[in-house]
Write a protein that holds these residues in place. Sequence first.
Motif, PDB file in Angstrom:
ATOM      1  N   UNK A 211       0.877  -1.299  -0.167  1.00  0.00           N
ATOM      2  CA  UNK A 211       0.074  -0.139  -0.018  1.00  0.00           C
ATOM      3  C   UNK A 211       0.935   1.323  -0.058  1.00  0.00           C
ATOM      4  N   UNK A 212       1.941   1.158   0.825  1.00  0.00           N
ATOM      5  CA  UNK A 212       2.885   2.348   0.862  1.00  0.00           C
ATOM      6  C   UNK A 212       3.509   2.546  -0.641  1.00  0.00           C
ATOM      7  N   UNK A 213       3.972   1.543  -1.220  1.00  0.00           N
ATOM      8  CA  UNK A 213       4.507   1.759  -2.491  1.00  0.00           C
ATOM      9  C   UNK A 213       3.484   2.338  -3.630  1.00  0.00           C
ATOM     10  N   UNK A 214       1.960   1.785  -3.414  1.00  0.00           N
ATOM     11  CA  UNK A 214       1.246   2.428  -4.506  1.00  0.00           C
ATOM     12  C   UNK A 214       0.966   4.047  -4.094  1.00  0.00           C
ATOM     13  N   UNK A 215       0.827   4.386  -2.711  1.00  0.00           N
ATOM     14  CA  UNK A 215       0.535   5.830  -2.298  1.00  0.00           C
ATOM     15  C   UNK A 215       1.647   6.634  -2.763  1.00  0.00           C
ATOM     16  N   UNK A 216       2.908   6.183  -2.348  1.00  0.00           N
ATOM     17  CA  UNK A 216       3.889   6.985  -2.696  1.00  0.00           C
ATOM     18  C   UNK A 216       4.045   7.410  -4.168  1.00  0.00           C
ATOM     19  N   UNK A 217       3.714   6.260  -5.077  1.00  0.00           N
ATOM     20  CA  UNK A 217       3.726   6.555  -6.659  1.00  0.00           C
ATOM     21  C   UNK A 217       2.337   7.663  -6.809  1.00  0.00           C
ATOM     22  N   UNK A 218       1.437   7.488  -5.963  1.00  0.00           N
ATOM     23  CA  UNK A 218       0.178   8.393  -6.556  1.00  0.00           C
ATOM     24  C   UNK A 218       0.636   9.837  -5.661  1.00  0.00           C
ATOM     25  N   UNK A 219       1.419   9.899  -4.827  1.00  0.00           N
ATOM     26  CA  UNK A 219       1.904  11.204  -4.328  1.00  0.00           C
ATOM     27  C   UNK A 219       2.903  11.846  -4.903  1.00  0.00           C
ATOM     28  N   UNK A 220       3.574  11.111  -5.764  1.00  0.00           N
ATOM     29  CA  UNK A 220       4.955  11.556  -6.239  1.00  0.00           C
ATOM     30  C   UNK A 220       5.049  12.888  -6.887  1.00  0.00           C
ATOM     31  N   UNK A 221       3.834  13.249  -7.604  1.00  0.00           N
ATOM     32  CA  UNK A 221       3.821  14.848  -8.119  1.00  0.00           C
ATOM     33  C   UNK A 221       3.745  15.758  -7.123  1.00  0.00           C
ATOM     34  N   UNK A 222       3.726  15.423  -5.919  1.00  0.00           N
ATOM     35  CA  UNK A 222       3.177  16.436  -4.768  1.00  0.00           C
ATOM     36  C   UNK A 222       4.352  16.552  -3.709  1.00  0.00           C
ATOM     37  N   UNK A 223       4.500  17.687  -3.174  1.00  0.00           N
ATOM     38  CA  UNK A 223       5.173  18.173  -2.125  1.00  0.00           C
ATOM     39  C   UNK A 223       4.471  17.681  -0.897  1.00  0.00           C
ATOM     40  N   UNK A 224       5.164  16.501  -0.418  1.00  0.00           N
ATOM     41  CA  UNK A 224       4.521  16.129   1.234  1.00  0.00           C
ATOM     42  C   UNK A 224       4.526  16.835   2.306  1.00  0.00           C
TER      43      UNK A 224
END
Length: 214
Positions: free
Chosen positions: A127-140
Amino acid sequence: MFQRDYFMRMVEQMTEAIGQIMNLRRERKQEEALLVIDDLLDKRFRLSSKLIRSLSDEDLMKVMTTNGVLETDHMQAIALLMKQEALISGELGREDESFSANVKALQLFVRLSLAGAEPTIAEPREQIAELLEELRPYELPVPTKRLLIEWHIAEGRYDRAENVMHELLEDNALWTEEAAAIYRRMLLESDERLLAGGLPRDEVEQGLSALMQH
């Protein structure tokens, strides 16, 4: 036996719920899908959906801890529902809400992974891998990045931990002493583990030296 049966029912109920939500999404009934999520959050976890969304990931973990035992199955279910909510909000063009829900889901799954949670409903690392990919365009957010440093170190990905650490240093969101402490923690690891984690010992020592000189 009772506990195993409880877990099985929980998994079955969540699988059915996620299936129902996904079917509603396919039928373009996103608002109905959001109502299903609200209903589940309100009735399943002895907290209101509003409170679940407003609590920080850290506070939510505390609330979901009974007699020192974290209710990891509930946390996995909440994180999965947050992830679905993010997808639906994205489909409705509500980018801010989608981002917030994805970040919440990511933080919860990272904390579950750090806690060594048994994947009863979802595998935290996947789940973390999927979410990190989904959030890659954004500044966390800064708290998320700090949490990711801990996770990368725990997973033995020292190069990624260093990358996030430098991002925080550049943004003045991490003290030099904190960064130095992270390097020193890495130096406690074996040469083999550091090398496998993409950050050989000499690079860790160089990074620490440069940090202290700066």
